[in-house]
Structures are given as C-alpha cells and as structure tokens.
Write an enzyme that holds these catalytic residues in place. Structure first.
Site, short mmCIF file in Angstrom:
data_model
loop_
_atom_site.label_atom_id
_atom_site.label_comp_id
_atom_site.label_asym_id
_atom_site.label_seq_id
_atom_site.Cartn_x
_atom_site.Cartn_y
_atom_site.Cartn_z
N HIS A 1 0.82 -1.20 0.00
CA HIS A 1 0.00 0.00 0.00
C HIS A 1 0.85 1.25 0.00
O HIS A 1 0.54 2.22 -0.68
CB HIS A 1 -1.01 0.08 1.14
CG HIS A 1 -1.88 1.27 0.92
ND1 HIS A 1 -2.95 1.27 0.06
CD2 HIS A 1 -1.74 2.56 1.31
CE1 HIS A 1 -3.44 2.48 -0.03
NE2 HIS A 1 -2.73 3.29 0.70
N TYR B 1 1.39 5.15 -2.36
CA TYR B 1 1.69 6.54 -2.03
C TYR B 1 3.05 6.96 -2.56
O TYR B 1 3.28 8.14 -2.79
CB TYR B 1 1.51 6.80 -0.53
CG TYR B 1 0.04 6.86 -0.24
CD1 TYR B 1 -0.71 7.94 -0.72
CD2 TYR B 1 -0.62 5.83 0.40
CE1 TYR B 1 -2.07 7.97 -0.55
CE2 TYR B 1 -1.99 5.88 0.57
CZ TYR B 1 -2.71 6.95 0.09
OH TYR B 1 -4.06 6.99 0.23
N HIS C 1 -10.09 0.38 -10.98
CA HIS C 1 -9.74 1.36 -9.94
C HIS C 1 -8.33 1.91 -10.13
O HIS C 1 -8.12 3.11 -10.19
CB HIS C 1 -9.87 0.71 -8.56
CG HIS C 1 -9.20 1.48 -7.47
ND1 HIS C 1 -9.71 2.65 -6.97
CD2 HIS C 1 -8.04 1.26 -6.79
CE1 HIS C 1 -8.90 3.12 -6.03
NE2 HIS C 1 -7.88 2.30 -5.91
N PHE C 2 -7.33 1.01 -10.24
CA PHE C 2 -5.98 1.58 -10.18
C PHE C 2 -5.50 2.17 -11.50
O PHE C 2 -4.48 2.83 -11.51
CB PHE C 2 -4.97 0.62 -9.53
CG PHE C 2 -4.74 -0.68 -10.24
CD1 PHE C 2 -4.26 -0.72 -11.53
CD2 PHE C 2 -5.00 -1.88 -9.59
CE1 PHE C 2 -4.03 -1.92 -12.16
CE2 PHE C 2 -4.79 -3.08 -10.22
CZ PHE C 2 -4.30 -3.09 -11.51
N HIS C 3 -6.24 1.96 -12.59
CA HIS C 3 -5.89 2.77 -13.76
C HIS C 3 -6.32 4.22 -13.58
O HIS C 3 -5.85 5.10 -14.30
CB HIS C 3 -6.47 2.17 -15.05
CG HIS C 3 -5.67 1.01 -15.54
ND1 HIS C 3 -5.91 -0.28 -15.13
CD2 HIS C 3 -4.60 0.93 -16.38
CE1 HIS C 3 -5.03 -1.09 -15.69
NE2 HIS C 3 -4.22 -0.38 -16.45
N ARG D 1 -10.30 -10.42 -12.92
CA ARG D 1 -9.12 -9.77 -13.48
C ARG D 1 -8.08 -10.84 -13.75
O ARG D 1 -8.28 -12.01 -13.41
CB ARG D 1 -8.56 -8.73 -12.49
CG ARG D 1 -7.93 -9.36 -11.27
CD ARG D 1 -7.44 -8.34 -10.27
NE ARG D 1 -6.15 -7.75 -10.63
CZ ARG D 1 -5.26 -7.29 -9.74
NH1 ARG D 1 -5.52 -7.35 -8.45
NH2 ARG D 1 -4.12 -6.77 -10.14
N ARG D 2 -6.97 -10.45 -14.37
CA ARG D 2 -5.82 -11.33 -14.55
C ARG D 2 -6.20 -12.64 -15.22
O ARG D 2 -5.74 -13.72 -14.81
CB ARG D 2 -5.19 -11.65 -13.20
CG ARG D 2 -4.53 -10.46 -12.56
CD ARG D 2 -3.84 -10.84 -11.28
NE ARG D 2 -2.73 -9.94 -11.01
CZ ARG D 2 -2.02 -9.94 -9.90
NH1 ARG D 2 -2.27 -10.80 -8.96
NH2 ARG D 2 -1.04 -9.10 -9.74
C1 HEM Z 1 -2.00 2.21 -22.84
C2 HEM Z 1 -2.54 2.31 -21.68
C3 HEM Z 1 -2.99 1.12 -20.86
C4 HEM Z 1 -3.80 0.07 -21.21
C5 HEM Z 1 -4.50 -0.16 -22.54
C6 HEM Z 1 -3.89 -0.83 -20.07
C7 HEM Z 1 -4.64 -1.99 -20.02
C8 HEM Z 1 -4.68 -2.88 -18.95
C9 HEM Z 1 -5.58 -4.00 -18.82
C10 HEM Z 1 -6.67 -4.38 -19.80
C11 HEM Z 1 -5.28 -4.64 -17.65
C12 HEM Z 1 -5.99 -5.82 -17.03
C13 HEM Z 1 -5.47 -7.13 -17.44
C14 HEM Z 1 -6.08 -8.28 -16.65
O1 HEM Z 1 -6.41 -8.13 -15.47
O2 HEM Z 1 -6.22 -9.37 -17.24
C15 HEM Z 1 -4.17 -3.92 -17.05
C16 HEM Z 1 -3.56 -4.25 -15.86
C17 HEM Z 1 -2.66 -3.44 -15.19
N1 HEM Z 1 -2.21 -2.18 -15.58
FE1 HEM Z 1 -2.66 -1.25 -17.30
N2 HEM Z 1 -3.11 -0.30 -19.06
C18 HEM Z 1 -2.56 0.88 -19.49
C19 HEM Z 1 -1.73 1.73 -18.77
C20 HEM Z 1 -1.28 1.49 -17.51
C21 HEM Z 1 -0.48 2.41 -16.74
C22 HEM Z 1 -0.02 3.79 -17.21
C23 HEM Z 1 -0.20 1.79 -15.56
C24 HEM Z 1 0.59 2.26 -14.37
C25 HEM Z 1 1.44 3.24 -14.36
C26 HEM Z 1 -0.82 0.48 -15.59
C27 HEM Z 1 -0.74 -0.47 -14.60
C28 HEM Z 1 -1.35 -1.70 -14.61
C29 HEM Z 1 -1.20 -2.69 -13.57
C30 HEM Z 1 -0.36 -2.56 -12.30
C31 HEM Z 1 -2.01 -3.79 -13.94
C32 HEM Z 1 -2.24 -5.07 -13.14
C33 HEM Z 1 -1.37 -6.17 -13.57
C34 HEM Z 1 -1.72 -7.42 -12.84
O3 HEM Z 1 -2.90 -7.71 -12.59
O4 HEM Z 1 -0.76 -8.11 -12.46
N3 HEM Z 1 -1.47 0.34 -16.78
N4 HEM Z 1 -3.83 -2.84 -17.86
CU LIG Z 2 -3.94 -0.02 -0.52
#
Ligand code: HEM
Ligand SMILES: [Cu+2]
Lengths: 66, 558
Positions: free
Chosen positions: B228, B232, B379-381, B442-443
């Site tokens: 967490h 921050y 949420h975290f996006h 997710r995932r």
């Molecule tokens: C081009 C822009 C982006 C697209 C299209 C995108 C798309 C996605 C999608 C669809 C997922 C979900 C995949 C799943 O749960 O199966 C994901 C997961 C995630 N994204 Fe993005 N994202 C973008 C930008 C970002 C940015 C800028 C960050 C952080 C700085 C970020 C951080 C994450 C993280 C931490 C996960 C989770 C990975 C996991 O579950 O292990 N994303 N993204």
């Molecule tokens: Cu937290």
C-alpha cells in the site's frame, strides 16, 4: 517568502508576472467558496454512489456471494 | 537561463532517468494494448493465452514499478536541485545509483521477456505482485532488489544534499519541495524494507533452489506491507507536482505551506500500517488485524480530502486571478489550452473518481463483492494509471524545456494528448468497474464469456468489452503521441531560449506561518515506526514462529 520559491533563474519580478492574470489576489482577498462548492458536490456524489452499492449487492437480484 | 544552465550535471542524470522511464512506458503500454484486445476477444493471435501472463507481468512491472520509479527519481532530483540550489554532491555516487537501478531493471526485464521466447529456460510469469508459490527465474528477483536498493541510494543522495544545505541554513525551514521529497523517501525506506526482506531472505534463496518449499502467506504479507505504501510512493510525487507546480500553471499560488507539510506527515504515518487492507480475503490473518486496517484506511481519507481542498483552492485562486467568478463558473477561466495544466487537472478529476472505487475497496464487507475482479484494474488505472501517470506525462511538457533549453515543439499534439487519455480511460475504466460488479475476473486471458453467465447490474457484457478494447486503443494512441512529443523535444538547444518559465510563486500562506514541529523529521519517523510496529508485530511473529519457510508449498509452475 519561503526560500525555495526564489527560483534560481535570472527572471526578474517583472518577467514572473504571468500573461493572463487580470488581478492579483492576496491571502486576505481570496475566499475559496468555489472550492467548498466543488468539494461539497463531490462529497454528496460519494455518499450517493456508496449508498447505491447496497442496491447493487442486495436489491432485487440474487447476491453474488449467494 | 534555465535549469539546464544552472545544474548541467543534475540535468544529465534526470534525462537519463526519464529515458529509462519513457522506454518502460512505451513497452509496458504496448502490453496494455495487447491485453485490452486479447481478454475482450477483440483481436486474438498476436499473443497466446499462455503468453498473456508474461505480457501482463511485463505491463505491471514496467509501468507500475519501473516507469514510476525512474520518473520519480528524475522529478525528485529536479526538485532537490532547484529548491536547495545545489548540484548533486558527488556525481560518481549519483551515477552509481542510476546504474544500480538500471542494471536491476534490465535483469528483471530479461527474465520477463524470456518467457515470450520459445524454448528459453528463463521466464517470470508471476505478475507484478510475484506471489509465491508462483516462481520466477532468480534474475527477476535479483533485478527487482537492484531497483529498490538503487532507489534507496538515490534517497540517500538527496538527504546528503539536504544536510549540506543545512550547514549554511541552520535556522531556515526546509524548502517545501525538498520537504516533500524527503518525507516521501522516509516513507519509502520504511515500507520498501518489507519487500526487500521478502525478496532477499525468502524468494531469492527459494528461486535458486536452496530451499524447496515456500510459505505462501509470509511473503505475501511482506509484499503488502510494502504494497500500500508503494501506492503513495506513486502518488506523493504527483502531489508534489499538484502542490508545488500546478498552482502556478493555473495562474495562482499554493493555498498553504503548512497544510502541505501536514499532509505529507500524515502519509508518512499512515501509508504503511494499512497494508492488510489488501489481504481482506486472505485466510490465516485474524479478522482483528483486518478491522484495524479498515479503520486506519478510513483515517487516510483525511489527508486525501485535505489534498483535494488545498489543490482545488490553489487552482481556484488562479482562476479568480484570471478573472473567473461564481461557484462553479471559475473553472472555465482555467487555462484549458495548456498541455501541462490540462494533464494535471484531468488527472486530478480521474483521481477523484478513483476515490470512490477506493472507498469500496477499503470497506471490508463490500470489498468481497469486487475482490479480484476487473473492478480492481478499473480502480488503479484511475490512480496510478492516470493520477500518477498522466500527471507525470503532463509535467514533462513543462519540465523538458528546462532540461533542454528548447521551447516545447508540437504543443498542439501535446495539448490533445491528455484529452485523449481522459477519453480512453473513461471508456476503459468505467467498463472494467462494471465488469467487476458483474463478477468478471481480473488477470485472466480467457474470462470464459461463453461458459459463464455473467449478470451485469449495469449494461451488457458485449458493450463493456468494446469499451475496454476501444478505450485501450485510444490510450495507446495517446501514449504514442506523448512519446512523439518527447522525442521531438529531447535534444539540447544550442542556445537556451529566453522565454522558458521555470519560476514558482510563493504560497499564499508561507513557511513563516508553519509551526517548527512540522520539520522535525526524527519525531515523525519515530511515530511512523511505532504505528508500523503496532500493526505488524503480532501477525508477523505469528507467521514466523512456525519457521520462515513453513507451512511450505512447492513452487509452481513445476
Ligand atoms: C496504454 C494504456 C494502458 C492500457 C490499454 C492498459 C490496459 C490494462 C488491462 C486491460 C489490464 C488488465 C489485465 C487483466 O487483469 O487481465 C491492465 C492491468 C494493469 N495495468 Fe494497465 N493499461 C494501461 C496503462 C497502464 C499504466 C499507465 C499503468 C501504471 C502506471 C498500468 C498499470 C497496470 C497494472 C499494475 C495492472 C495489473 C497487472 C496485474 O494484474 O498483475 N497500466 N492494464
Ligand atoms: Cu492499498
């Protein structure tokens, strides 16, 4: 003036005056009631959405956890 | 004369850090596009459903850990140099931390990419949370440790500059930007110790085969002890921008210096002890610890609301100086035609929306509704993926000219970019949230839309799928636009342009009104440590008592 604002630049005070500022407002002249309005609305929205979660989970449909 | 003329040495290391950050952003963002297309069944075949997890690991690691950390060290080096008016104390040390971080990142990336290469022995499809018993190649963990240790050295470098400055400024209050940097990094030291212990003591020996089995719960708990606070660590640098630069971009001044300091203290105190709110669904952790996490998580709403107040009122001050009036109409007087302002402001709006989904996550009972569903990436996006990432991109438009001496070229493209991000993220994030409410996980590469009868409370599954796919595509286009602007503006100008504005106005209520106790770092670190011990001693002792590696599970995949 806190000293990290005295930017290490050669700009003089005249340069700093920003182009679009029509009137300078000091701390005393400035009353952030717009901020109060915006944050107040946001707070209301949070409450409404939070309450809505009750209906998402329990009202009129079988709950996801059974 | 601008930053690069005053601090040429600092400029070089800042640009190097930004170079790594933006490379990671481009690669990771491409992964995001692939995911959005694959998991919605829109475009199949670029990657297989097995490779999906290698890509997802790359996306999470490169964006949430690499892009953020490298951008932050660049941004903070800028803040330290300008607010203390110093070059780094010793460039050999400064380049050492940069290279420790960069070599670490390279090793981790090799481990992840290895999984995409047929026949390679190396792979790391463990996602960015690397929960055991999922096991990665040792390089993955060793590289991650390098990234963290390098960031510790960077923080030490900034403390060094601060102490040097202190020698000649014994009675001054800490310059505000330096204050924000140092408090972020104090929090970072306390929290990243958890992940460092996890990786070095548990995961590296295990991945090297020195022990066979691993206790899934202890490493996971150490991860969230850090996990967490890392949130921050992403957000406070965005706050740094919103507090110290955004007022100026809005045409106004920061509302209050002391409020800013208080907010940073509260984050130092509260960021780490609330890690258990990521483990509400974990067995093996007593409900009491979880309830304690609920309470302290609600407490952290306080500095968040104070931030909303301070940042919005500083913007309102700007709007009124620019002739705005009314309860809401003043917002129209803000400079919606300047890319750096627009990016920060839109990031703030998206963050407010994320505040709502965060409240749901924090509530132990209704969290069960959305746990491990698409709601979470929804949420975290909004938080790290926009509040931090879009702020970082936007402020680059304002910082880069100071690092090159060149006024921003392609400013129209730069202006369109944050608007595009906002549209893309609105589509993708609202749909992911609602998909989560429908129970879509997710995932997963294969959410099995045809086998499971999802029953969305709002909208239809088909409509959510295209919103994620289209939104993801727009986001990726926005990201490419950002990179084009950066490349076009990257090189040093032969001569610094005269009109690069790098000054920051004084707060309306300045440091002279801030109580001295706010600057007492020893006191606040002491309180922070006590709070951490209260929250974590008993549960960790519980988990360690039966042996570090037991009850043990064998690694997976075998
Ligand atoms: C081009 C822009 C982006 C697209 C299209 C995108 C798309 C996605 C999608 C669809 C997922 C979900 C995949 C799943 O749960 O199966 C994901 C997961 C995630 N994204 Fe993005 N994202 C973008 C930008 C970002 C940015 C800028 C960050 C952080 C700085 C970020 C951080 C994450 C993280 C931490 C996960 C989770 C990975 C996991 O579950 O292990 N994303 N993204
Ligand atoms: Cu937290």
């Amino acid at each position: 003036m806190s000293d990290d604002v005295s930017a290490p630049s050669d700009a003089t005070d005249e340069d700093i005056v920003q182009d679009d500022i029509v009137k300078e407002l000091s701390h005393e002249e400035f009353d952030p009631y717009g901020t109060l309005a915006v944050t107040g609305m946001y707070f209301l929205l949070l409450l409404v959405l939070y309450a809505l979660m009750y209906f998402v989970e329990f009202a009129s449909r079988p709950s996801i956890i059974g | 004369m601008t930053f690069v003329d005053h601090y040429p040495k600092a400029t070089r290391v800042i640009k190097a850090a930004f170079l790594v950050a933006f490379t990671a952003l481009g690669l990771g963002g491409f992964g995001g596009l692939l995911q959005a297309l694959h998991r919605t069944d829109t475009v199949r075949g670029i990657i297989s459903s097995t490779q999906y997890y290698d890509v997802l690991t790359g996306h999470g690691v490169l964006l949430a850990l690499v892009f953020t950390t490298f951008f932050i060290v660049g941004l903070y080096q800028w803040g330290i140099s300008r607010s203390l008016d110093r070059e780094p104390e010793n460039m050999t040390f400064t380049w050492t931390w940069f290279w420790v971080m960069t070599v670490g990142t390279t090793l981790t990336t090799i481990a992840i990419v290895g999984g995409l290469i047929p026949g390679s022995e190396i792979s790391a499809a463990v996602l960015y949370t690397f929960y055991p018993p999922l096991q990665a190649h040792p390089l993955f963990y060793i590289g991650a440790a390098g990234l963290v240790v390098g960031s510790w050295m960077a923080a030490a470098d900034w403390f060094w500059s601060f102490w040097k400055w202190r020698e000649n400024n014994a009675d001054e209050s800490i310059p505000l930007q330096t204050y924000m940097v140092l408090f972020t990094m104090l929090m970072w030291y306390i929290s990243s110790l958890g992940v460092a212990l996890e990786v070095v003591v548990l995961l590296i020996p295990w991945s090297l085969g020195l022990v066979t089995n691993i206790d899934p719960l202890l490493p996971r708990t150490l991860f969230w002890y850090f996990g967490h606070a890392v949130v921050y660590f992403w957000l406070l640098p965005a706050y740094f921008v919103w507090y110290s630069i955004l007022p100026k971009l809005s045409g106004g001044r920061l509302f209050s210096d002391s409020l800013t300091r208080i907010v940073f203290i509260m984050f130092l105190l509260l960021s780490t002890p609330i890690g258990f709110h990521h483990q509400y669904a974990d067995p093996g952790i007593d409900l009491g610890y979880k309830l304690w996490a609920v309470i302290s998580t609600l407490l952290i709403l306080l500095p968040s609301l104070m931030t909303a107040f301070t940042v919005i009122s500083s913007m309102e001050h700007g709007a009124r100086q620019r002739g705005g009036s009314g309860y809401f109409a003043w917002m129209g007087a803000l400079p919606w035609n300047r890319p750096a302002f627009v990016g920060c402001a839109l990031a703030g709006i998206m963050f407010a929306a994320g505040g709502f989904s965060g409240m749901v996550n924090a509530s132990l009972n209704i969290d069960m509704l959305i746990h491990n569903t698409a709601w979470i990436p929804g949420h975290f996006h909004l938080t790290v993926g926009t509040a931090s990432a879009l702020t970082f991109m936007a402020i680059t438009y304002w910082l880069l000219p100071q690092l090159t001496g060149r006024t921003l070229k392609y400013d129209k493209l730069a202006l369109a970019q944050p608007y595009m991000w906002f549209i893309g993220m609105t589509l993708m994030s609202n749909a992911l949230h609602r998909a989560g409410l429908a129970g879509i996980p997710r995932r997963v590469a294969e959410p099995m839309y045809r086998l499971v009868d999802y029953d969305p409370p709002f909208g239809t599954v088909d409509e959510m799928q295209w919103q994620v796919a289209v939104g993801g595509t727009i986001l990726f286009i926005s990201l490419v636009m950002f990179l084009v602007v950066v490349v076009a503006n990257w090189s040093r100008a032969d001569e610094t342009a005269a009109n690069i504005d790098d000054t920051l106005p004084a707060p309306l209520s300045g440091a002279e009104h801030s109580p001295k106790i706010l600057d007492n770092m020893k006191l606040w670190v002491g309180v922070a440590i006590v709070l951490v011990l209260l929250a974590y001693t008993l549960p960790l002792v519980d988990m360690v008592m039966d042996g570090l590696f037991s009850p043990g599970a064998p690694p997976s995949p075998v």
